[in-house]
Motif scaffolding. Structure first.
Motif, mmCIF file in Angstrom:
data_model
loop_
_atom_site.group_PDB
_atom_site.id
_atom_site.type_symbol
_atom_site.label_atom_id
_atom_site.label_comp_id
_atom_site.label_asym_id
_atom_site.label_seq_id
_atom_site.Cartn_x
_atom_site.Cartn_y
_atom_site.Cartn_z
ATOM 1 N N GLU A 105 0.754 -1.094 0.198
ATOM 2 C CA GLU A 105 0.073 -0.003 0.085
ATOM 3 C C GLU A 105 0.919 1.301 0.020
ATOM 4 N N MET B 125 2.379 1.665 -3.712
ATOM 5 C CA MET B 125 1.000 2.051 -4.411
ATOM 6 C C MET B 125 0.623 3.451 -4.438
ATOM 7 N N GLU B 126 0.628 3.777 -3.002
ATOM 8 C CA GLU B 126 0.443 5.263 -2.619
ATOM 9 C C GLU B 126 1.322 6.090 -3.344
ATOM 10 N N LYS C 67 0.714 5.659 -7.500
ATOM 11 C CA LYS C 67 -0.559 6.133 -8.321
ATOM 12 C C LYS C 67 -0.504 7.256 -8.936
ATOM 13 N N ASP D 169 -0.846 6.007 -14.799
ATOM 14 C CA ASP D 169 -1.974 5.265 -15.085
ATOM 15 C C ASP D 169 -2.157 3.773 -14.877
ATOM 16 N N THR D 170 -0.893 3.231 -15.004
ATOM 17 C CA THR D 170 -1.134 1.782 -15.161
ATOM 18 C C THR D 170 -0.238 1.013 -14.221
ATOM 19 N N ILE D 171 -0.710 0.195 -13.283
ATOM 20 C CA ILE D 171 -0.074 -0.505 -12.411
ATOM 21 C C ILE D 171 -0.457 -1.723 -12.146
ATOM 22 N N TYR E 85 -5.605 -5.094 -4.638
ATOM 23 C CA TYR E 85 -5.148 -3.703 -4.963
ATOM 24 C C TYR E 85 -5.014 -3.511 -6.580
ATOM 25 N N GLY E 86 -5.319 -4.521 -7.144
ATOM 26 C CA GLY E 86 -5.294 -4.353 -8.871
ATOM 27 C C GLY E 86 -5.166 -5.614 -9.494
#
Length: 194
Positions: free
Chosen positions: A37, A40-41, A44, A48-50, A64-65
């Motif tokens: 997290e 990702m924070e 992001k 646009d793409t993770i 998370y994705g």
């Protein structure tokens, strides 16, 4: 040429985490949240793409994705995740960060992209003292070299990079951005300093 808009980024969470007592590093808690997290924070707002490369706990990571696993068995390390990403994603430029680096630069994607020329195969972050081989942006044209490298049983990421047109990206102004937490002791110490 890569830009923050046309690159895709992958969080590598596919390892065995043997030094973390076998616990899945991306899901280990740091300051009350899973380590992924924190990563990702930071990522992001930059892209646009993770997607996430994980070989265990894929259901948890899906919260998370998008998630994909290695194509090669027996945990070949970060190169296994890079190999899988090149098969899973269509983007010409794909960036990678480890799941255990909770304070990555907030300008990582822009700086990594800007450092590439049309001849660059791989851009690798440098903290002023060492390269950070898992914080990288690569062009998909390295796939044949990577596949041959893995077929030969090689796993040392730096050896592959030496076969490619590599550029280093200077982050010496942010030397602590690449602290990675490999053991429960490192995690506890870092958490106390937050």
């Amino acid at each position: 040429m890569p830009t923050p808009e046309n690159t895709s980024w992958v969080i590598l969470a596919g390892g065995q985490a043997s030094r973390m007592g076998g616990n899945d590093k991306g899901l280990v808690e740091l300051a009350g949240r899973a380590m992924i997290e924190h990563v990702m924070e930071t990522l992001k707002p930059q892209t646009d793409t993770i997607t996430i490369n994980a070989n265990r706990n894929q259901e948890r990571y899906r919260s998370y994705g998008k998630v994909f696993g290695d194509h090669i068995q027996n945990y070949p390390g970060p190169l296994g995740g890079m190999h899988a990403a090149l098969h899973h994603l269509d983007d010409e430029w794909i960036g990678f960060v480890p799941c255990d680096c909770p304070q990555l630069p907030h300008d990582l994607v822009a700086r990594m992209s800007a450092a590439c020329s049309k001849n660059t195969d791989i851009a690798v972050a440098h903290d002023g003292e060492h390269i950070q081989p898992v914080v990288t942006l690569l062009n998909r044209r390295i796939l044949p070299k990577l596949e041959k490298f893995l077929e030969n049983g090689d796993r040392k990421i730096i050896l592959l990079y030496k076969q490619c047109n590599m550029t280093t990206v200077d982050f010496s102004d942010q030397p602590n951005a690449f602290v990675n937490l490999n053991t429960p002791e490192e995690l506890q110490k870092f958490g106390q300093e937050l």
